[in-house]
Design a protein around this motif. Structure first.
Motif, mmCIF file in Angstrom:
data_model
loop_
_atom_site.group_PDB
_atom_site.id
_atom_site.type_symbol
_atom_site.label_atom_id
_atom_site.label_comp_id
_atom_site.label_asym_id
_atom_site.label_seq_id
_atom_site.Cartn_x
_atom_site.Cartn_y
_atom_site.Cartn_z
ATOM 1 N N TYR A 1 -156.438 16.733 -12.139
ATOM 2 C CA TYR A 1 -155.249 15.901 -12.454
ATOM 3 C C TYR A 1 -154.267 16.736 -13.382
ATOM 4 O O TYR A 1 -153.024 16.601 -13.243
ATOM 5 N N ASP A 2 -154.996 17.311 -14.434
ATOM 6 C CA ASP A 2 -154.289 17.881 -15.543
ATOM 7 C C ASP A 2 -154.858 19.144 -15.852
ATOM 8 O O ASP A 2 -155.849 19.160 -16.609
ATOM 9 N N LYS A 3 -154.495 20.489 -15.228
ATOM 10 C CA LYS A 3 -155.187 21.612 -15.579
ATOM 11 C C LYS A 3 -155.230 22.062 -17.214
ATOM 12 O O LYS A 3 -156.188 22.510 -17.664
ATOM 13 N N THR A 4 -154.106 21.773 -17.826
ATOM 14 C CA THR A 4 -153.959 22.288 -19.369
ATOM 15 C C THR A 4 -155.299 21.322 -20.089
ATOM 16 O O THR A 4 -155.655 21.529 -20.900
ATOM 17 N N ALA A 5 -155.012 19.820 -19.635
ATOM 18 C CA ALA A 5 -156.125 19.050 -20.386
ATOM 19 C C ALA A 5 -157.432 19.506 -20.234
ATOM 20 O O ALA A 5 -158.245 19.358 -21.217
ATOM 21 N N MET A 6 -157.658 19.699 -19.006
ATOM 22 C CA MET A 6 -159.259 20.412 -18.632
ATOM 23 C C MET A 6 -159.380 21.678 -19.528
ATOM 24 O O MET A 6 -160.344 21.564 -20.267
ATOM 25 N N SER A 7 -158.418 22.571 -19.622
ATOM 26 C CA SER A 7 -158.820 23.581 -20.311
ATOM 27 C C SER A 7 -158.990 23.257 -21.744
ATOM 28 O O SER A 7 -159.907 23.778 -22.830
ATOM 29 N N ASN A 8 -158.210 22.701 -22.379
ATOM 30 C CA ASN A 8 -158.082 22.083 -23.795
ATOM 31 C C ASN A 8 -159.486 21.294 -24.067
ATOM 32 O O ASN A 8 -160.243 21.206 -25.157
ATOM 33 N N SER B 1 -162.186 23.765 -24.672
ATOM 34 C CA SER B 1 -162.128 24.460 -25.659
ATOM 35 C C SER B 1 -162.800 23.375 -26.772
ATOM 36 O O SER B 1 -163.424 23.989 -28.027
ATOM 37 N N SER B 2 -162.393 22.385 -26.841
ATOM 38 C CA SER B 2 -162.960 21.108 -27.858
ATOM 39 C C SER B 2 -164.506 21.083 -27.676
ATOM 40 O O SER B 2 -165.266 20.926 -28.943
ATOM 41 N N VAL B 3 -165.184 21.228 -26.440
ATOM 42 C CA VAL B 3 -166.560 21.273 -26.362
ATOM 43 C C VAL B 3 -167.298 22.417 -27.227
ATOM 44 O O VAL B 3 -168.149 22.088 -27.903
ATOM 45 N N PHE B 4 -166.702 23.623 -27.029
ATOM 46 C CA PHE B 4 -167.304 24.872 -27.716
ATOM 47 C C PHE B 4 -167.217 24.801 -29.211
ATOM 48 O O PHE B 4 -167.937 25.003 -30.045
ATOM 49 N N LYS B 5 -166.176 23.917 -29.694
ATOM 50 C CA LYS B 5 -165.874 23.826 -31.182
ATOM 51 C C LYS B 5 -167.021 22.896 -31.475
ATOM 52 O O LYS B 5 -167.778 23.019 -32.800
ATOM 53 N N VAL B 6 -167.331 21.712 -30.912
ATOM 54 C CA VAL B 6 -168.315 20.775 -31.447
ATOM 55 C C VAL B 6 -169.674 21.592 -31.293
ATOM 56 O O VAL B 6 -170.399 21.365 -32.109
ATOM 57 N N PHE B 7 -170.026 22.536 -30.261
ATOM 58 C CA PHE B 7 -171.174 23.052 -30.113
ATOM 59 C C PHE B 7 -171.134 23.813 -31.538
ATOM 60 O O PHE B 7 -172.308 24.221 -32.089
ATOM 61 N N ASP B 8 -170.200 24.729 -31.906
ATOM 62 C CA ASP B 8 -170.327 25.308 -33.389
ATOM 63 C C ASP B 8 -170.547 24.641 -34.268
ATOM 64 O O ASP B 8 -171.309 24.858 -35.219
ATOM 65 N N GLU B 9 -170.103 23.341 -34.433
ATOM 66 C CA GLU B 9 -170.465 22.557 -35.522
ATOM 67 C C GLU B 9 -172.071 22.025 -35.533
ATOM 68 O O GLU B 9 -172.782 21.952 -36.387
ATOM 69 N N ALA B 10 -172.352 21.720 -34.267
ATOM 70 C CA ALA B 10 -173.851 21.389 -34.095
ATOM 71 C C ALA B 10 -174.792 22.622 -34.720
ATOM 72 O O ALA B 10 -175.860 22.305 -35.454
ATOM 73 N N LEU B 11 -174.186 23.890 -34.240
ATOM 74 C CA LEU B 11 -175.230 25.072 -34.533
ATOM 75 C C LEU B 11 -175.159 25.290 -36.259
ATOM 76 O O LEU B 11 -176.004 25.731 -36.655
ATOM 77 N N ALA B 12 -173.898 24.771 -36.710
ATOM 78 C CA ALA B 12 -173.788 24.889 -38.071
ATOM 79 C C ALA B 12 -174.697 24.052 -38.845
ATOM 80 O O ALA B 12 -175.208 24.339 -39.900
ATOM 81 N N ILE B 13 -174.958 22.835 -38.267
ATOM 82 C CA ILE B 13 -175.765 21.702 -38.652
ATOM 83 C C ILE B 13 -177.313 22.479 -38.880
ATOM 84 O O ILE B 13 -178.071 22.353 -39.751
ATOM 85 N N VAL B 14 -177.546 22.940 -37.512
ATOM 86 C CA VAL B 14 -179.086 23.737 -37.552
ATOM 87 C C VAL B 14 -179.106 24.929 -38.641
ATOM 88 O O VAL B 14 -180.246 24.976 -39.195
ATOM 89 N N ARG B 15 -178.076 25.517 -38.935
ATOM 90 C CA ARG B 15 -178.399 26.841 -39.661
ATOM 91 C C ARG B 15 -178.386 26.208 -41.288
ATOM 92 O O ARG B 15 -179.328 26.722 -42.148
ATOM 93 N N ASP B 16 -177.783 25.011 -41.500
ATOM 94 C CA ASP B 16 -178.124 24.434 -42.817
ATOM 95 C C ASP B 16 -179.594 23.604 -42.961
ATOM 96 O O ASP B 16 -180.188 23.741 -43.958
#
Length: 729
Positions: free
Chosen positions: A538-545, A548-563
């Motif tokens: 329905y909205d290609k830009t919203a899908m792309s964003n 991007s948000s999912v990958f940022k959350v995954f980075d945060e999860a990996l940061a927790i694992v590193r800690d």
């Protein structure tokens, strides 16, 4: 001019009346010729299979049957069995010896008759009331069990009013089989009557039961009716068993049971009713002899779709009333979670011991709340009508479900069908309704679960290290879950508001002799099917964003694992980012495969975003094909791309088996460590030796299996209409 108009009008009315009369005659004939005449217009349930011999004959004429029967292994096995049969040797010979017994032979003849034409099962209009009555009674007992007072159930039973039992009717339930040779039925009835009268009658405790056995002979056939009344029950024996169990005052409880079932009776009938062998259960001895004397189910307005196809060779009929469907739902799913209260309480007791946190004392109230949350989303449950019939190339099935469809949207055609490829092997396509309230309810339920998870660290069964780890997860890991839920609700769902989704399977274009490191290398390249998902955007830009948000959350999860694990291999890892690749079809992103992975280098997980669709696959060729709009060439006798519908399905079983043949060859050669001509199983009695080539021949013959195509649309009553066509070469 007026005369011409009158003639035309008269012709029109005449044709209309003629068609109506023809349809009416067809309906009457269809009802008279089948067990539908036994089901009253207001019955709760009916299911039947018809033209069983014709169905088998059609299967015997299919290409699948012909090719399987010509497989050397099958022919050899059949020949060996026939030789043992004639010589009366081996296991087959022993089987013949058993069958040659006159009693067994008679039973087999009856069984062949029973399954050569028609069978049915029905329940009258009291079935729904019986289910509701039992559900209500069990609900009261469950509520008492939740209290945890062992004596409460006994008190409930002793104070139970007889009216509650009287309000639970015994429905008339009938199972029947059409049998043309009535002598076969009479012979079995004679043997059964003798067994009951002389067998059960020889036992002191069974003599009273024999008194209820009656042989009925009328114009509709001969039947045995066994009427069981409370006076026949050995109450003294039951009282002794209760006393031995030490479950209360045996005399009082036995007396209570007698009073509850006073004046009730149960009638079991077996025998001939017209051309049918029937088995029935009822509370009315005359219910069976009266079957078919009142209005037939065929007159029910919900059976009209069946009448429209009455000229076809009908092979099955199914009907569920609205009352029965609702009663069945209430008995199985209404208040489902509250019914689990005793189980949940036992689990809590096992975890916390006697020191149960105060917040868990009212778990039953939370389970009731959970049921209420789900109930708000459930529509009024109604019944359905279904039937099937033979076609020149297979069979056709129709299902009319009257419950309002609150999941799928059939208001317009599925444009995504133009992006599933020209000739898929299999596909599932649908359009979902935009129901944000469903996700909102799910979030409320998950938040309630979180309240219970917060109590876990207080459990006595956890060690100090596990308790600290659990608290760390709740403090740092739970926000990660919340973030993902926010992304799904606020970004992905609006981007996919269009609601179309498809899964598709195509013949593979990617081949390899070694698909993973531990896999023994094959002699020839093996192809895997190309599979992909296609999602309406329905909205290609919203899908792309959203991605991007999912990958940022995954980075945060990996940061927790590193800690938490600073010395682990995750220290320098970030969530892998897709690589943007130039594409004329849209925005293409690929995830690189590790260099040491043996899969083909052109196998690349990828995502393609166009203005209207998102395609996820691992094949460049499939992705490019799905991005293009192209007409569908399979299932055309059912699937019409410009037809408004909500669900489409297609599966070519034969084709899938055929393309998987190289994998079967590889599996046999790898498992045996030899060639296809090597013997895998030695000869065993009438079963000849089995070689790998025999299995391949059989597998290739199975490749003649047909295709299934299905389409679901919206019915006039707001429910769903599903048409499924099975095509067998």
């Amino acid at each position: 001019m007026r005369f011409a108009i009158r003639v035309a009008f008269g012709w029109f009315v005449g044709v209309g009346l003629a068609n109506a009369m023809v349809c009416s005659c067809v309906a009457v004939d269809f009802a008279k010729e089948t067990a539908l005449r036994f089901a009253e217009e207001d019955c709760d349930f009916f299911a039947g299979g018809l033209h069983l011999s014709e169905q088998w004959a059609q299967f015997e004429n299919s290409q699948l049957y012909r090719e399987v029967s010509q497989v050397p292994l099958v022919k050899s096995a059949i020949q060996s069995w026939q030789e043992e049969w004639k010589a009366r040797e081996g296991q087959v010979g022993q089987l013949r010896g058993m069958i040659d017994n006159p009693n067994v032979e008679s039973l087999l003849k009856l069984a062949r008759e029973m399954f050569s034409d028609e069978f049915f099962a029905l329940a009258d209009n009291q079935a729904s009331a019986a289910i509701l009555g039992i559900t209500e009674l069990s609900g009261e007992m469950n509520a008492i069990a939740v209290s945890g007072d062992p004596a409460a159930l006994e008190d409930f039973f002793m104070e139970l009013p007889k009216s509650e039992i009287d309000n639970i009717p015994v429905p008339t339930i009938v199972i029947g089989f059409k049998v043309k040779n009535h002598e076969l039925i009479l012979g079995r009835l004679d043997q059964l009557e003798a067994l009951i009268r002389f067998g059960l009658g020889s036992i002191p405790i069974g003599q009273s039961f024999v008194e209820g056995l009656e042989r009925i002979e009328d114009a509709r056939g001969t039947r045995l009716t066994w009427t069981i009344i409370p006076e026949m029950v050995p109450w003294s024996l039951l009282r002794q068993n209760i006393a031995l169990g030490g479950q209360g005052d045996a005399g009082a409880m036995t007396g209570k049971l007698q009073s509850l079932f006073e004046d009730r009776e149960l009638c079991v009938t077996i025998g001939q009713l017209d051309d049918y062998l029937i088995f029935s259960l009822s509370e009315d001895q005359d219910a069976i002899s009266n079957l078919g004397k009142s209005g037939s189910l065929i007159k029910n307005s919900h059976m009209k779709p069946l009448l429209d196809k009455a000229n076809e060779v009908i092979t099955s009929v199914g009907y569920v009333s609205d009352k029965y469907a609702d009663a069945d739902f209430q008995s199985r799913l209404k208040g489902f979670f509250f019914r689990q209260t005793p189980t949940v309480q036992q689990a809590i007791l096992a975890i916390y011991g006697a020191d149960i946190p105060e917040e868990l004392q009212s778990v039953s109230e939370d389970l009731i709340w959970l049921d209420e949350q789900i109930d708000e989303l459930v529509p009024e449950i109604q019944g359905q009508t279904a039937f099937s019939f033979l076609t020149k190339s297979g069979s056709e099935f129709w299902n009319y479900a009257r419950t309002e469809n609150v999941v799928f949207d059939a208001s317009k055609p599925l444009s995504i069908l133009e992006h599933v490829g020209k000739d898929p092997i299999a596909m599932l396509v649908c359009r979902l309704q935009d129901r944000p309230e469903h996700f909102a309810t799910a979030r409320r339920i998950v938040r309630k679960i979180k309240d219970y998870l917060d109590l876990v660290p207080e459990s006595e069964g956890l060690s100090d290290s596990n308790r600290d780890a659990w608290r760390e997860f709740l403090n740092r890991g739970w926000p990660f879950i919340v973030d993902l839920a926010d992304i799904l609700e606020k970004q992905f769902m609006p981007a996919m508001k269009e609601g179309q989704h498809a899964w598709v399977l195509h013949e593979g274009t990617l081949t390899s002799k070694k698909w993973f490191k531990e896999m023994p290398e094959s002699k020839k390249p093996l192809a895997i099917p190309d599979t992909a998902t296609v999602t309406g955007i329905y909205d290609k830009t919203a899908m792309s964003n959203a991605w991007s948000s999912v990958f940022k959350v995954f980075d945060e999860a990996l940061a927790i694992v590193r800690d938490l694990e600073p010395d682990s291999n995750w220290v320098d890892i970030l969530a892998p980012r897709p690589i943007a690749v130039e594409s004329s079809a849209g925005e293409r992103y690929k995830l690189p495969i590790p260099e040491d992975c043996p899969v083909p280098k052109n196998l690349v997980p990828q995502l393609l975003l166009t203005d209207h669709f998102m395609i996820a696959s691992y094949s460049n060729q499939q992705t490019d094909a799905l991005a293009k709009s192209q007409p569908l060439s399979v299932g055309n006798e059912v699937i019409v791309t410009n037809q408004a519908c909500c669900c489409v399905g297609y599966f070519d079983f034969g084709r899938l088996l055929r393309i998987s043949t190289p994998w079967i060859v590889y599996a046999i050669e790898t498992a045996s460590g030899g060639e296809l001509d090597d013997v895998l199983l030695e000869e065993n009695g009438a079963m000849p030796a089995i070689k790998g080539s025999d299995i391949i021949d059989l597998w290739k013959a199975l490749g003649s299996a047909g295709q299934v195509a299905s389409v679901t649309t919206t019915g006039k009553d707001g429910g769903s209409v599903t048409r499924t066509v099975v095509k067998t070469p």
